[in-house]
Design a protein around this motif. Structure first.
Motif, mmCIF file in Angstrom:
data_model
loop_
_atom_site.group_PDB
_atom_site.id
_atom_site.type_symbol
_atom_site.label_atom_id
_atom_site.label_comp_id
_atom_site.label_asym_id
_atom_site.label_seq_id
_atom_site.Cartn_x
_atom_site.Cartn_y
_atom_site.Cartn_z
ATOM 1 N N ASP A 158 51.506 35.303 28.249
ATOM 2 C CA ASP A 158 50.139 34.591 26.592
ATOM 3 C C ASP A 158 49.799 33.122 27.241
ATOM 4 O OD1 ASP A 158 47.840 34.573 25.630
ATOM 5 O OD2 ASP A 158 48.395 35.606 24.040
ATOM 6 N N THR A 163 45.875 37.657 24.045
ATOM 7 C CA THR A 163 46.506 38.423 22.428
ATOM 8 C C THR A 163 46.418 38.174 21.116
ATOM 9 O OG1 THR A 163 48.333 39.285 24.983
ATOM 10 C CG2 THR A 163 48.341 40.515 22.050
ATOM 11 N N PRO A 272 44.151 34.303 28.816
ATOM 12 C CA PRO A 272 46.292 33.980 28.881
ATOM 13 C C PRO A 272 46.588 34.224 30.347
ATOM 14 C CG PRO A 272 45.156 36.756 28.297
ATOM 15 C CD PRO A 272 43.841 35.370 28.440
ATOM 16 N N ALA A 324 45.144 39.920 29.796
ATOM 17 C CA ALA A 324 46.035 39.980 29.353
ATOM 18 C C ALA A 324 47.188 41.032 29.901
ATOM 19 C CB ALA A 324 46.396 40.968 27.415
ATOM 20 N N GLN A 352 52.892 43.334 29.919
ATOM 21 C CA GLN A 352 51.603 43.110 29.524
ATOM 22 C C GLN A 352 50.471 43.977 28.606
ATOM 23 O OE1 GLN A 352 52.006 39.472 30.452
ATOM 24 N NE2 GLN A 352 50.370 39.217 29.247
#
Lengths: 403, 44
Positions: A158, A163, A272, A324, A352
Motif C-alpha cells: 500500500d 487500504t 496504493p 488495492a 492484497q
C-alpha cells in the motif's frame, strides 16, 4: 540526514495538508446552499482536531513499538522521545518530517467520511466520531500496514494509503450512511449540487495535493518519487476521461461533475499502486477506477437506495478496493521490488485480497461500534426541522450566502 | 500492459465518437438577451 529529501517531504506534507480544505470545497459544492458551511467545517475542523490527536497519541499508536502486530506502543505519546535530529530508519529524513507527513494522512481520512453524512449529522456527534475514529480505526490500520503490524509482515503493498485511507473511509461511509438514515426527501426530491465551480476547484486542488500524497510517499526526492508523480497524474487523467465518457454515453452529456469525480476516482485507484506499477498499468488502473466508480454510484443510489450523500463509498471505497487489488495484478518488481499476478507472482494478489478484506471488516465493525456508543450520548443527526432549515443556520448560526 | 493501455484509451476515443448528441436544453435567460425596460425608465 539528507536536506534535499527533508525539504521534499516537508513540501509534500504541506501539499497533503491542502487536500483537506480542498475536499471541503469538493464536497461543499455538491450540497444544498444551506449546508455548504457545515460541509466545509467538517473538513476544516477535522484538520484541527486530528492534528492535535496525532501529536498527543495518534502517531504513537500508529508508529510506536509494535505490540502483537496490532497497535503501536505509547513510546511517542506527545512526541516524546523524538529529537529534532533523529533520522527515520532507512531514509534520509528526520523523524519529525515523517510525523508531519503522516499527520496529514491521518487528517484527511476521517474528513473523507464526512461526505456520507453531509446535510444531516449533528456537529457534536461528528466531533466525537472523528476523535474516536481516528484513534480506534485509523491509528491501528496505519500500524497494521505501515507501522510494522501484521499486514506489513504479511507483505501487503500500500504505497500511499489505498487500504489505510480509502478503503477504511469508504466502508465507514457506508456504515455511517446506513446508521444515520437518508436525508429527508431522499429519492423523492433531486439533490442537485448548489455550486459545481466549488466542486471543480476542490477536485483541482485535490489533484494538485495528491502529488504530495503519492510522490511524497517515496520519502525521498528520487526516481521513485518522480515515477509516482507521473503515474498519479496519468491515472487521474484516465479516471476523469473515463467517468465523463461513460456518463456521456449513458446520459447524453459530457458531465463536468463526472470529470471531476472521475479524476478523484483515478487518484484513489492509483494511490496504493503508485510506487509499484508502470505507467501503462497506471492508465489501465485509472480507466478501471473511472468505470467501476461510475457504476458503483448508480448501484448504491438507485438500486440499494443508500443515501451516501456525496458518494464516498462509490469513489473511495470502490476505488480503494480496485486500487488495492490492481496493485496485486500490475505490480512490477522493476518499479517497486515486488511482482504482481501479471508479472508472475499470483500470491501477491491473494495478499492484497486478504488486506482488503481485513480493512473492510475492521473499519466496518469499528465504525458501527463507535456510532452505537456515540448514539448513547447524543443524537447522531439533527431533528427534521433543523435539517429543513439547513445545518449552516441550525448548527453554526452562520450563512454562506446572504441572498 | 502497453497494448492494454492503448486499448483503454482507444475505447474512450470511440466513446466520444459514438456518444449521443443530446437535444439542447431549453433557452435560459442570459445577459446577451434583450432586457425588458422597466416602466418609466428611459429607452435604451
Amino acid at each position: 540526514m539528507n536536506s534535499g529529501d527533508t525539504a521534499f517531504v516537508l513540501i509534500a506534507a504541506a501539499l497533503v495538508m491542502l487536500m483537506t480544505p480542498a475536499l471541503g470545497f469538493f464536497y461543499g459544492g455538491l450540497v444544498n446552499r444551506k449546508n455548504v458551511l457545515s460541509t466545509l467545517m467538517h473538513s476544516f475542523f477535522t484538520l484541527a482536531l486530528v492534528s492535535v490527536v496525532w501529536v498527543l497519541w495518534g502517531y504513537s499508536l500508529a508508529f510506536g513499538e509494535d505490540r502483537g502486530g496490532l497497535i503501536g506502543g505509547l513510546d511517542f505519546v506527545g512526541l516524546r522521545n523524538i529529537a529534532p535530529d533523529d533520522v527515520l530508519e532507512g531514509t534520509g529524513i528526520p523523524v519529525m518530517a515523517f510525523v508531519g507527513f503522516q499527520m496529514m494522512f491521518a487528517v484527511i481520512t476521517p474528513a473523507l467520511i464526512t461526505g456520507a453524512f453531509a446535510e444531516r449529522k449533528r456537529f457534536k456527534a461528528f466531533v466525537i466520531f472523528t476523535l474516536a475514529w481516528s484513534t480506534f480505526v485509523y491509528a491501528p490500520l496505519a500500524h497494521w500496514v505501515w507501522g510494522g503490524g501484521w499486514l506489513f509482515e504479511f507483505g501487503a503493498l500500500d504505497f500511499a494509503g489505498g487500504t489505510v485511507i480509502h478503503i477504511s473511509s469508504g466502508v465507514a461511509a457506508v456504515i455511517a450512511a446506513r446508521m444515520l438514515g437518508p436525508r429527508v426527501g431522499f429519492g423523492r426530491k433531486p439533490a442537485d449540487p448548489h455550486n459545481l465551480t466549488l466542486t471543480v476547484l476542490g477536485a483541482g486542488l485535490l489533484w494538485f495535493g495528491w502529488f504530495g500524497f503519492n510522490a511524497g510517499s517515496a520519502l525521498a526526492a528520487n526516481g521513485l518519487a518522480a515515477h509516482a508523480f507521473v503515474v498519479t497524474n496519468v491515472a487521474a487523467a484516465m479516471g476523469a476521461m473515463t467517468w465523463m465518457t461513460v456518463s456521456w454515453i449513458r446520459y447524453g452529456r459530457p458531465s463536468v461533475l463526472g470529470a471531476a469525480a472521475g479524476a478523484v476516482a483515478g487518484l484513489v485507484g492509483i494511490t496504493p499502486a503508485a510506487g509499484f506499477v508502470g505507467a501503462s498499468s497506471a492508465i489501465i488502473i485509472g480507466f478501471g477506477a473511472g468505470l467501476f466508480c461510475f457504476f458503483a454510484v448508480d448501484l448504491l443510489k438507485q438500486v440499494i437506495k443508500l443515501d451516501d450523500a456525496l458518494d464516498v463509498f462509490a469513489v473511495h471505497g470502490v476505488g480503494g478496493i480496485w486500487g488495492a487489488l490492481a496493485t496485486g495484478l500490475f505490480a512490477d518488481a522493476a518499479i517497486g521490488g515486488t511482482d504482481g499476478l501479471f508479472f508472475g507472482n499470483p500470491e501477491q494478489l491473494w495478499i492484497q485480497f486478504v488486506a482488503t478484506v481485513a480493512a473492510i471488516a475492521f473499519a466496518g465493525v469499528m465504525t458501527f461500534v463507535i456510532l452505537k456508543v456515540i448514539a448513547l450520548v447524543t443524537a447522531l443527526r439533527v431533528p427534521e426541522d433543523e435539517e429543513a432549515l439547513g445545518l449552516d443556520s441550525s448548527q453554526h448560526g452562520e450563512l454562506a450566502y446572504n441572498s | 500492459m502497453l497494448i492494454a493501455a492503448f486499448i483503454c484509451f482507444a475505447s474512450l476515443i470511440l466513446g466520444w465518437l459514438l456518444a449521443p448528441t443530446a437535444a439542447p436544453t431549453p433557452a435560459v435567460e442570459t445577459s446577451t438577451q434583450p432586457m425588458v425596460p422597466e416602466p418609466g425608465s428611459a429607452p435604451a
